[in-house]
Design a protein around this motif. Sequence first.
Motif, PDB file in Angstrom:
ATOM      1  N   ALA A 205      12.091  41.093  62.979  1.00 35.40           N
ATOM      2  CA  ALA A 205      12.337  39.659  62.821  1.00 35.40           C
ATOM      3  C   ALA A 205      13.659  39.364  63.516  1.00 35.40           C
ATOM      4  CB  ALA A 205      12.400  39.261  61.346  1.00 35.40           C
ATOM      5  N   PRO A 206      13.911  38.108  63.879  1.00 29.02           N
ATOM      6  CA  PRO A 206      15.197  37.793  64.517  1.00 29.02           C
ATOM      7  C   PRO A 206      16.361  38.289  63.665  1.00 29.02           C
ATOM      8  CG  PRO A 206      13.730  35.911  64.645  1.00 29.02           C
ATOM      9  CD  PRO A 206      13.063  36.910  63.744  1.00 29.02           C
ATOM     10  N   TYR A 215      14.468  30.548  59.923  1.00 27.43           N
ATOM     11  CA  TYR A 215      14.910  31.927  60.103  1.00 27.43           C
ATOM     12  C   TYR A 215      14.874  32.693  58.788  1.00 27.43           C
ATOM     13  CZ  TYR A 215      16.273  31.691  65.002  1.00 27.43           C
ATOM     14  OH  TYR A 215      16.239  31.607  66.374  1.00 27.43           O
ATOM     15  N   THR A 289       8.636  35.936  63.773  1.00 26.48           N
ATOM     16  CA  THR A 289       9.711  35.161  64.393  1.00 26.48           C
ATOM     17  C   THR A 289       9.481  33.676  64.180  1.00 26.48           C
ATOM     18  OG1 THR A 289      11.052  34.930  66.408  1.00 26.48           O
ATOM     19  CG2 THR A 289       8.650  34.960  66.701  1.00 26.48           C
ATOM     20  N   ASP A 293      12.075  31.685  69.695  1.00 28.41           N
ATOM     21  CA  ASP A 293      12.907  32.888  69.616  1.00 28.41           C
ATOM     22  C   ASP A 293      12.083  34.144  69.886  1.00 28.41           C
ATOM     23  OD1 ASP A 293      14.500  35.068  68.951  1.00 28.41           O
ATOM     24  OD2 ASP A 293      15.509  34.021  67.331  1.00 28.41           O
ATOM     25  N   VAL A 296      12.234  39.329  69.618  1.00 27.93           N
ATOM     26  CA  VAL A 296      11.452  40.436  69.045  1.00 27.93           C
ATOM     27  C   VAL A 296      10.344  40.934  69.972  1.00 27.93           C
ATOM     28  CG1 VAL A 296      11.919  39.679  66.678  1.00 27.93           C
ATOM     29  CG2 VAL A 296       9.859  38.866  67.862  1.00 27.93           C
TER      30      VAL A 296
END
Length: 694
Positions: A205-206, A215, A289, A293, A296
């Motif tokens: 994951a971020p 997030y 994610t 973004d 990943v």
Amino acid sequence: MTTSFGGGAAANSAVFNDPKIQIRRFNGLSHCSLASALHHRHGLRNGVSASSTSVNVIRVVSALTAAAGAKRSKVEIIKENSNYIRFPLDEELLTETPNINESATQLIKFHGSYQQTDRDEKGTKMYSFMLRTKNPCGKVSNQLYLVMDDLADEFGIKTLRLTTRQTFQLHGIVKKNLKTVMSTIIRNMGSTLGACGDLNRNVLAPAAPLARKDYLFAQETAEKIATLLTPQSGFYYDMWVDGERIMSAEPPEVVEARNDNSHGTNFPDSPEPIYGTQFLPRKFKIAVTVPTDNSVDILTNDVGVVVVSDSDGEPQGFNIYVGGGMGRTHRLETTFPRLAEPLGYVPKEDILYAIKAIVVTQRENGRRDDRKYSRMKYLISSWGIEKFTSVVEQYYGKKFEPFRELPEWEFKSYLGWHDQEDGHLYCGLNVDNGRIKGAMKKTLREIIEKYNLNVRITPNQNLILCDIRRAWRRPINIALAQGGLLEPRYVDPLNITAMACPALPLCPLAITEAERGIPEMLKRVRTVFEKVGLKYNESIVIRVTGCPNGCARPYMAELGFVGDGPNSYQIWLGGTPNQTSLAKCFKDKVKLQDMEKVLEPLFYYWKRKRQTKESFGDFTNRMGFEKLQELVDTWKGSEEPSPRNNHHNMKIFADRYTYEAMDQLAKLENKTPDQLAMEVISKYIAAQQNGKSE
């Protein structure tokens, strides 16, 4: 019976449309109540009892009920006879020999370890073990980081390695110390369980510690998926902490999803309700994610999960991709890297059930006869996405909703200083190839310990210091500079996005160098850039692996080097900066010393014939390999001298003598002259700011 592997994404499976290439289909594991599952297919989950008598009982040892005469790989037999990943590893760990036997070597992977030898040492084999942690989202507590740092010094090779799946690797652990190291990690709230082996690996994951709803929700979901798919039979704790369960409480929704058998997914009364005795056919990789973004590498995973939010930023559900994977085998065109493709959308409350349904589909139908074809990408390429979706829906109990539209992906490095949006700051640090050692290791230890910081590992092998008070920024900056940890603006842009796998000397699969070779390779690429007139701030994504298994994801790079012999590489072109395009093999067997003969004409014509803001990857795709090959074959050198062909960076060096002197010093530390010069400058500035002239 034979079948042609067809269907799926055309770009990834064209080879299977060739009727001359036939691969025998493996018919999967035992019947898993699909008829019963069909009966419940459109029903609401809450309306079906998990103990419904209409669901047939599934045998725990499912492989024993596979089609008569079905071939199975040696690893499948080892798993079946292992008493849930215990025997003979438990006995082998007690022997006086420095190594373990073949069966135990396969089983210890499930515990998060690989047996290795130092291939630089000739004569008697020097055995050791690599340990890999499991850190969903790359989260590492202050306590665990300090423990890992200690273990590396006391039992390892005095380095920590950050991986492309947001975990640590410890190298050089000898057999007699395995239990001490493993138990220490476990007792400090860490784990290596499932970091390797035929099961779900670390969930990405971020890494950014942003206090944003999307997030936080992505990271929370990644942690729940990791918990859902963690082995339950206790073999890990039996082996390393004498059966003591050191675990945090599981979220009730995870327990409910794991135990639910309303659609024939589970092995009733088994200590492994999802995995059974055979676990999965091969490794299984998941990433979560948020839109835009792509830190990943979402499309390289078996399953990619993307948070979908409403106009107010509230998460509503998830888009799901399936079928990505990097590994392949040289000279075997029926193996290939593949991008994941859309499966559909699910409401947020259903994500664990959907993931479980996908895993079970692979468990029951992935090939177990030939491990080269056991990843889920080959199942989807064989079946096509329509059939795969239909089978998954039988285990899910619902139809997938249409895939929601997403914006363009971006690569985010999170390097430098940023606001966490909760009153604190975070600082992303570039760690070349993820190797923390020497002065860098000492400096990070001091900062993390002094300020009691938690950290996160990124999928690009970098480190993020989290939860930093604003008043700490200046002293931390000074300490980082003194330790040679440069701000991103002082790091060569080529290094920012470059990655390499460890390869030699410890990886048994390595054909040639990767981590040890990439510093010089990047320097040579930068030299060619300067020769053809490309600016210092221009960059491309370069990734290097020592074999075709693709651990550093070279098949997504704009320029990928894949080891195919001693000091020899395949060159792959065509990935894009945002990691959404699959590269293709441009040339085989390029000797390391001949690298410039290929790269110089490619970079020269990119500089002169590219369209506005066209990346190198997009340029190579637009030109086509036939034209690029012609340019390489007819290359006779630059048509005009470059104003930068003095081979040094005039931003830092005013004269050749200074450059050459710095270059000699830099080689001793395996750095570029620019890097070493910036370290010297940064340390001087830091010392001045700290009131001490050096």
